[in-house]
Design a protein around this motif. Structure first.
Motif, PDB file in Angstrom:
ATOM      1  N   TRP A  50     -12.866  -5.772   3.023  1.00 38.64           N
ATOM      2  CA  TRP A  50     -11.413  -5.812   2.806  1.00 38.64           C
ATOM      3  C   TRP A  50     -10.753  -6.739   3.805  1.00 38.64           C
ATOM      4  CZ3 TRP A  50      -7.839  -3.111   6.195  1.00 38.64           C
ATOM      5  CH2 TRP A  50      -8.447  -2.317   7.168  1.00 38.64           C
ATOM      6  N   ALA A  53      -3.658  -6.412   5.387  1.00 31.34           N
ATOM      7  CA  ALA A  53      -2.530  -6.933   4.598  1.00 31.34           C
ATOM      8  C   ALA A  53      -1.668  -7.936   5.354  1.00 31.34           C
ATOM      9  CB  ALA A  53      -1.666  -5.779   4.117  1.00 31.34           C
ATOM     10  N   LYS A  54      -1.671  -7.884   6.685  1.00 33.25           N
ATOM     11  CA  LYS A  54      -0.802  -8.835   7.407  1.00 33.25           C
ATOM     12  C   LYS A  54      -1.209 -10.277   7.108  1.00 33.25           C
ATOM     13  CE  LYS A  54      -3.500  -8.110  11.533  1.00 33.25           C
ATOM     14  NZ  LYS A  54      -3.566  -7.302  12.737  1.00 33.25           N
ATOM     15  N   PHE A  56      -1.526 -11.588   4.309  1.00 34.39           N
ATOM     16  CA  PHE A  56      -0.784 -12.107   3.153  1.00 34.39           C
ATOM     17  C   PHE A  56       0.357 -13.030   3.574  1.00 34.39           C
ATOM     18  CE2 PHE A  56      -2.062  -8.189   0.711  1.00 34.39           C
ATOM     19  CZ  PHE A  56      -2.649  -8.854  -0.355  1.00 34.39           C
ATOM     20  N   THR A 181       6.691  -0.246   1.856  1.00 32.83           N
ATOM     21  CA  THR A 181       5.608  -0.805   2.670  1.00 32.83           C
ATOM     22  C   THR A 181       4.751   0.296   3.311  1.00 32.83           C
ATOM     23  OG1 THR A 181       7.083  -2.667   3.091  1.00 32.83           O
ATOM     24  CG2 THR A 181       5.114  -2.571   4.424  1.00 32.83           C
ATOM     25  N   ASN A 184       1.458   0.815   1.863  1.00 31.99           N
ATOM     26  CA  ASN A 184       0.387  -0.144   2.108  1.00 31.99           C
ATOM     27  C   ASN A 184      -0.522   0.291   3.268  1.00 31.99           C
ATOM     28  OD1 ASN A 184       2.914  -2.584   1.478  1.00 31.99           O
ATOM     29  ND2 ASN A 184       1.392  -1.906   0.004  1.00 31.99           N
ATOM     30  N   ASN A 235      -1.864 -12.712  -4.194  1.00 39.16           N
ATOM     31  CA  ASN A 235      -3.126 -12.101  -3.786  1.00 39.16           C
ATOM     32  C   ASN A 235      -4.144 -13.176  -3.377  1.00 39.16           C
ATOM     33  OD1 ASN A 235      -4.994 -10.088  -3.335  1.00 39.16           O
ATOM     34  ND2 ASN A 235      -5.309  -9.564  -5.493  1.00 39.16           N
ATOM     35  N   ILE A 238      -4.077 -15.034   0.111  1.00 35.90           N
ATOM     36  CA  ILE A 238      -4.614 -14.414   1.334  1.00 35.90           C
ATOM     37  C   ILE A 238      -5.902 -15.130   1.764  1.00 35.90           C
ATOM     38  CG2 ILE A 238      -6.136 -12.586   0.407  1.00 35.90           C
ATOM     39  CD1 ILE A 238      -4.785 -10.625   2.368  1.00 35.90           C
ATOM     40  N   THR A 299      -7.826  -6.055  -1.076  1.00 34.80           N
ATOM     41  CA  THR A 299      -6.813  -6.754  -0.281  1.00 34.80           C
ATOM     42  C   THR A 299      -5.574  -5.897  -0.013  1.00 34.80           C
ATOM     43  OG1 THR A 299      -5.963  -7.740  -2.305  1.00 34.80           O
ATOM     44  CG2 THR A 299      -7.470  -9.075  -0.985  1.00 34.80           C
ATOM     45  N   GLU A 300      -5.332  -4.893  -0.831  1.00 31.32           N
ATOM     46  CA  GLU A 300      -4.125  -4.079  -0.599  1.00 31.32           C
ATOM     47  C   GLU A 300      -4.263  -2.750  -1.315  1.00 31.32           C
ATOM     48  OE1 GLU A 300      -1.673  -3.861   1.471  1.00 31.32           O
ATOM     49  OE2 GLU A 300       0.049  -4.958   0.679  1.00 31.32           O
ATOM     50  N   SER A 302      -1.433   0.385  -2.380  1.00 31.90           N
ATOM     51  CA  SER A 302      -0.020   0.726  -2.384  1.00 31.90           C
ATOM     52  C   SER A 302       0.099   2.155  -2.896  1.00 31.90           C
ATOM     53  CB  SER A 302       0.763  -0.263  -3.247  1.00 31.90           C
ATOM     54  OG  SER A 302       2.145  -0.024  -3.125  1.00 31.90           O
TER      55      SER A 302
END
Ligand code: SAH
Ligand code: TRP
Length: 340
Positions: A50, A53-54, A56, A181, A184, A235, A238, A299-300, A302
Motif C-alpha cells: 500500500w 495517502a499523503k 496523493f 478525511t 481515510n 489515483n 500517486i 492506495t486509500e 474511506s
C-alpha cells in the motif's frame, strides 16, 4: 525541527511574505524525508502493498482532488458545505472561538462559511491551516488574507498524523477536520489521531468533524468511480508522486484504478491493479517490486460512519458529542464535540 525547505522560496509571492498578518512554518527536514522513505518502503513491502495517502497530494494531486469535489457523483463536498452554511453561526456562538485551526485544510473552500460566521460574531482573530501541501496552502492563505482584512494566518506544513506539537495557542479554539478525511485513517491511525487532538487542545475547546455516512454500495461506488475518470487520474497520479519522491519507475499505464465498497468494513477501498506484469525499481528505497497481472496496491480506504460509531470514537478520545447534524438524504454528518 522547524526548517524551511529552500524550494519553497520559489513559490512565494513577494507581497505575501510582506504581510505582517501571515506566517508559514514548514516542518520538514532531512529526518522527515528519511522517515517518509522508511514508511513508504515498509508499506510497499507489505502484503498487500500500500501507499500512504499523503502521497496523493502534490500540486497536481491537489488540483485533481479539487476537481473531484465538483463531480456530479461526488456528493460529499456540496452536502457538507450546505450543512456548514446552516450551522456555522451556531458553531461560532457555541465555541466562542477566536481561533480556527483546520487539519488537512487543502483548498479550504468550505472553511469560508465558518470564517464568515466567526467574523459576524466579532471574535475571529486567527486561522491556522495545517496541511502537507505547501502549494495549495500558500495560495489559499494569499486569497484569505485579501478576503478577510483583519485575519491573521499562521500556516503549518506538516504531516497531521505525526504528533501535533507546539500549535499556536488561542483563547478559545475551534478545531475542524472536514471532507470525511477521518475516514481515510485506519482504526489505529484514527485512534492515535483523535487522541492527539484531545491532547493538544484545552478543556472547553470545540472540534467539528465531517464524516461520510454509511449508505448504499451503488451510491458509494459511483462517487469513487466517476464517469469522467477524474478519480482514476487522481489515483494513478500517486505513482508519479512516488516516482518523484523515491526515484522510481512505476509506469502509470501499467495499472488501472479500482474502487470497491467493502460492506463488512463499511469502507471504500481504492486500488491500483496491474494490467500486465510489471517490474518497478525505486532507487532511493533500494527496492524492486514485481507484479503479476491483477496484483494490486491499496492506495486509500474511506471508512463510512454513523452517529453511534463516531460518538464512541470521540468519547474515547476525551470529547463529548454536543450536536450531530445531517442532511435530508442522510448522506453526510457533522459532529460538533467539546473537549471534556
Ligand atoms: N479539507 C478539504 C480537503 C480534503 S482532502 C476538504 O474538505 O475538501 C485532504 C487534505 O488533507 C488534502 O489537502 C491533503 O493535502 C491533506 N492531507 C492528506 N494527508 C495528510 C497528512 N498526512 N498530513 C497533512 N495533510 C494531509
Ligand atoms: N476524503 C476523501 C474521501 O474519502 C478523499 C477522496 C475522495 C479520495 N475521492 C478520492 C481519495 C479518490 C483517493 C481517491 O472521500
Amino acid at each position: 525541527m522547524t526548517e524551511k525547505h529552500p524550494a519553497l522560496d520559489l513559490l512565494k509571492p513577494a507581497e505575501e511574505s510582506e504581510s505582517p498578518r501571515f506566517q508559514i512554518e514548514v516542518r520538514s527536514s532531512a529526518s522527515t524525508r528519511e522517515r517518509d522513505l522508511e514508511e513508504l518502503g515498509n508499506c510497499l513491502r507489505a502484503s498487500p502493498p500500500w501507499i500512504p495517502a499523503k502521497f496523493f497530494y502534490d500540486a497536481r494531486g491537489s488540483e485533481l482532488f479539487e476537481a473531484i469535489t465538483e463531480l456530479p457523483e461526488y456528493y460529499q463536498t456540496r452536502t457538507e458545505e450546505l450543512l456548514l452554511l446552516g450551522v456555522a453561526d451556531q458553531v461560532a456562538a457555541r465555541s466562542e472561538a477566536t481561533e480556527l485551526l483546520e487539519l488537512g485544510s487543502g483548498a479550504a473552500r468550505k472553511t469560508r462559511t465558518l470564517l464568515d460566521a466567526m467574523s459576524r460574531s466579532g471574535l475571529l482573530q486567527r486561522y491556522v491551516p495545517i496541511d502537507v501541501d505547501p502549494v495549495v496552502t500558500r495560495r489559499v492563505a494569499a486569497e484569505l488574507l485579501a478576503e478577510y482584512p483583519a485575519l491573521e494566518i499562521h500556516a503549518i506544513i506538516t504531516d497531521i498524523l505525526a504528533p501535533l506539537v507546539a500549535l499556536p495557542q488561542g483563547h478559545h479554539r475551534l478545531v475542524i477536520f472536514l471532507g470525511g478525511t477521518i475516514g481515510n485513517l485506519n482504526d489505529d491511525a484514527c485512534e492515535r489521531f483523535l487522541d492527539g487532538i484531545g491532547e493538544v487542545i484545552n478543556t472547553g475547546d470545540h472540534f467539528l468533524l465531517g464524516v461520510d455516512r454509511i449508505k448504499s454500495k451503488a451510491r458509494l461506488e459511483a462517487a469513487y468511480n466517476d464517469s469522467a475518470g477524474i478519480t482514476a487520474d487522481f489515483n494513478l497520479n500517486i505513482l508519479e508522486v512516488v516516482n518523484a519522491f523515491a526515484h522510481g519507475d512505476f509506469d502509470q499505464n501499467g495499472f488501472e484504478h479500482v474502487s470497491i465498497y467493502n460492506e463488512a468494513k463499511h469502507r471504500i477501498e481504492m486500488w491500483l491493479r496491474a494490467r500486465s506484469p510489471q517490474r518497478v525499481a525505486l532507487a532511493d528505497l533500494d527496492l524492486e517490486l514485481s507484479f503479476e497481472t491483477g496484483d494490486s496496491i491499496l492506495t486509500e480506504i474511506s471508512t463510512k460512519y454513523d452517529k453511534g460509531l463516531i460518538q464512541a470514537k470521540l468519547d474515547h478520545a476525551g470529547f463529548e458529542l454536543e450536536d450531530w447534524h445531517t442532511d435530508e438524504e442522510s448522506l453526510f454528518g457533522l459532529a460538533l464535540a467539546r473537549r471534556r
